[in-house]
Structure formats: C-alpha cells, structure tokens
Design a protein around this motif. Sequence first.
Motif: not given
Length: 110
Positions: A98-110
């Motif tokens: 869950g944490v890895a997916s959130l970090v990946l989401y925010f890194m790609v979204d930014a």
Amino acid sequence: MRHDEVEQDSPLGWWHHSHPTFAGITGFFAGMLFVTAVPGAFIGVLRLLFSYETASNLFPLVLIALAVPITMLVKRKTRRFAQFMFVGMLVTALATLGVASLVLYFMVDA
C-alpha cells in the motif's frame, strides 16, 4: 506445586504456561520479521556467493522458507503462534504494498 509457587521460583514462570497473549504477540512480530528480514537476508547471501544474474535467478527459492510456518500450522502446539505469524506476514505485506503504491502514484503524478 501450586501456580503461585512456580511464579516465585522464576520471575517469568507465567510465560511458560502457554499464555495466550504471548503466542499472539510473538507470532505477529515474527511474521513481520519473516516478511522483511528473510527475503533481504536471502538475497544478501545469494549476492555474496553468486553474480547478480545468478542471484536474481535463484531468488524465487526464498519461497521454500514458507515451509516453516506451514509446518507450524500442522502441529497443534504451534498452531496458534503460526496463525498469528500469518496475520503478521499478511498485514506487513499489505502495508508495504500500500505504501509503495502510494509513493509510486505520487511520484508519477507529480
């Protein structure tokens, strides 16, 4: 010998009478440690012994380590510990993913 006499002989004597909290807590944290430390230590040893390519190919063998908690589920004396160990493994894996997916989401979204 009475129960209170056992406690006086050994300060931690009550832990040795299959206290339900002890099995739950130690099983849960053993599961957390199992999910994080066993694969890390396994790949570390593989990387010391073999090249990167060979270590990567041999890494799926870490799944053999799951034989330990599965075996503990079979034996009645260790079943409660193993059940909580699986809960600890599952919660740790879900939290990590869950944490890895959130970090990946925010890194790609930014």
